[in-house]
Scaffold this active site. Structure first.
Site, PDB file in Angstrom:
ATOM      1  N   PRO A   1     -59.155  44.007  45.423  1.00 40.96           N
ATOM      2  CA  PRO A   1     -58.986  43.115  46.572  1.00 40.96           C
ATOM      3  C   PRO A   1     -58.889  43.937  47.848  1.00 40.96           C
ATOM      4  CG  PRO A   1     -56.858  43.588  45.606  1.00 40.96           C
ATOM      5  CD  PRO A   1     -57.860  44.396  44.818  1.00 40.96           C
TER       6      PRO A   1
ATOM      7  N   ALA B   1     -54.013  38.579  50.633  1.00 42.06           N
ATOM      8  CA  ALA B   1     -55.021  39.267  49.824  1.00 42.06           C
ATOM      9  C   ALA B   1     -55.778  38.265  48.979  1.00 42.06           C
ATOM     10  CB  ALA B   1     -54.337  40.283  48.920  1.00 42.06           C
ATOM     11  N   ASN B   2     -56.901  38.713  48.419  1.00 42.95           N
ATOM     12  CA  ASN B   2     -57.610  37.928  47.414  1.00 42.95           C
ATOM     13  C   ASN B   2     -57.091  38.318  46.047  1.00 42.95           C
ATOM     14  OD1 ASN B   2     -59.197  36.909  49.443  1.00 42.95           O
ATOM     15  ND2 ASN B   2     -61.128  37.477  48.483  1.00 42.95           N
ATOM     16  N   ARG B   3     -57.191  37.397  45.105  1.00 41.11           N
ATOM     17  CA  ARG B   3     -56.827  37.708  43.740  1.00 41.11           C
ATOM     18  C   ARG B   3     -57.969  38.509  43.119  1.00 41.11           C
ATOM     19  NH1 ARG B   3     -52.547  35.130  41.589  1.00 41.11           N
ATOM     20  NH2 ARG B   3     -52.348  33.143  42.643  1.00 41.11           N
TER      21      ARG B   3
END
Ligand code: C5P
Length: 303
Positions: free
Chosen positions: A100, A112-114
């Site tokens: 991420p 954040a992105n997973r």
């Protein structure tokens, strides 16, 4: 093995062979650190036996530490490196993004992105295993560094783009990172204070698209640029449109309607200018191995 005992098939083969031996030790972390193990290892190393790993991480019995068996692709890479088998990507440079990005809000908070980084790290390992000089630009993950891969750690999308540009030229770029589409417009230098009854309003601004930037990098553009597309519906149609929009050569579309995020398996369609190729549901390491092989075949189609 150090004591020449040969009371099972494995130890018998080890004692009876005159071939080079590469060990991939794996055991409990306290066992690994024990002076008895250390002394045995020293004996074996002195006899010219080589090792790969162990890696640090979760162990089979549930504890964590140094003693995890190296990933199979890392073992393959070590075999190739130790025994100098030229891989089909020898002489090629590969750039891979993984994990991420973390976009800071203030000194203590981020969004954040997973992303586990499993697929991206496996691709870097697979390309290195085929002989490519591989650079992995990764956001924060729990994945171990793949063997024979130069790893650059970044946090934000802007840092990822800068690290990717610095890694050029490359023959192939694979963008498997889950990059945050936005970042905070005005990042605070001080921690946002909590005030009862008041919530901060955070303004966002667009992050650079690294895949699109590499695809339009002019003279610096890698000859082959591969992107990923996580889709939940109309997977092939959406990914085909994304390939054109981003300007990359291939898109690996993963169908994330099933449970693949952070999981061990992936169901993908590989889309290029000629159409799409659907692969069966496979472990992420196997998806990586097939993708690396497809990349190798692209560069050496006569093989
Ligand atoms: O547009 P979307 O995020 O669905 O596209 C996914 C692909 O684009 C992935 O290959 C991802 O690594 C890449 N990407 C990127 N930079 C961004 C957003 C996505 O490289 N800012």
């Amino acid at each position: 093995m150090a004591n020449g005992l040969a009371d099972d098939l494995a130890t018998t083969v080890l004692l009876a062979t005159d071939r080079p031996i590469l060990l991939a030790p794996a055991m409990n972390h306290v066992m690994w650190a024990h002076p008895a193990t250390e002394a045995n290892l020293e004996t074996l190393l002195a006899r010219g036996i080589r090792t790969v790993g162990p890696a640090a991480g979760e162990l089979a019995e549930g504890e964590t530490g140094m003693g995890r068996m190296s990933e199979p692709l890392d073992i393959i890479a070590a075999i190739e490196a130790h025994f100098a088998l030229p891989g089909p990507l020898k002489g090629r440079r590969a750039l891979v993004t993984s994990g991420p990005t973390y976009e800071p809000i203030d000194p203590v908070r981020y969004f954040a992105n997973r992303s586990s980084g499993k697929q991206g790290h496996a691709i870097a390992a697979a390309l290195a295993a085929l002989g490519a000089e591989t650079i992995l630009v990764t956001g924060p993950t729990h994945e171990a560094d793949p063997a024979d891969v130069a790893v650059t750690r970044i946090e934000t999308a802007e840092e990822m783009l800068a690290a990717c540009r610095a890694a050029l030229p490359a023959d192939v770029a694979v963008c498997a990172a889950a990059v945050a589409d936005w970042r905070i417009a005005e990042r605070r230098n001080q921690k946002l204070k909590k005030k009862v009854g008041e919530v901060p309003i955070l303004r966002l601004t667009e992050n650079p698209d690294i895949l699109a930037a590499l695809s339009s990098a002019g003279k610096q553009r890698p000859r082959l640029v591969v992107g990923f597309a996580a889709e939940t519906e109309a997977v092939i149609a959406n990914a085909t449109a994304k390939r054109r929009k981003k300007g990359c050569d291939w898109i690996v579309a993963n169908d994330v309607s099933a449970d693949v995020m952070g999981g061990e398996e992936n169901l993908v369609h590989v889309i290029d200018a000629n159409g799409s190729d659907t692969w069966p549901r496979l472990p992420k390491h196997e998806v990586a191995r097939r993708l690396a092989q497809r990349i190798a075949d692209h560069f050496t189609p006569t093989r």
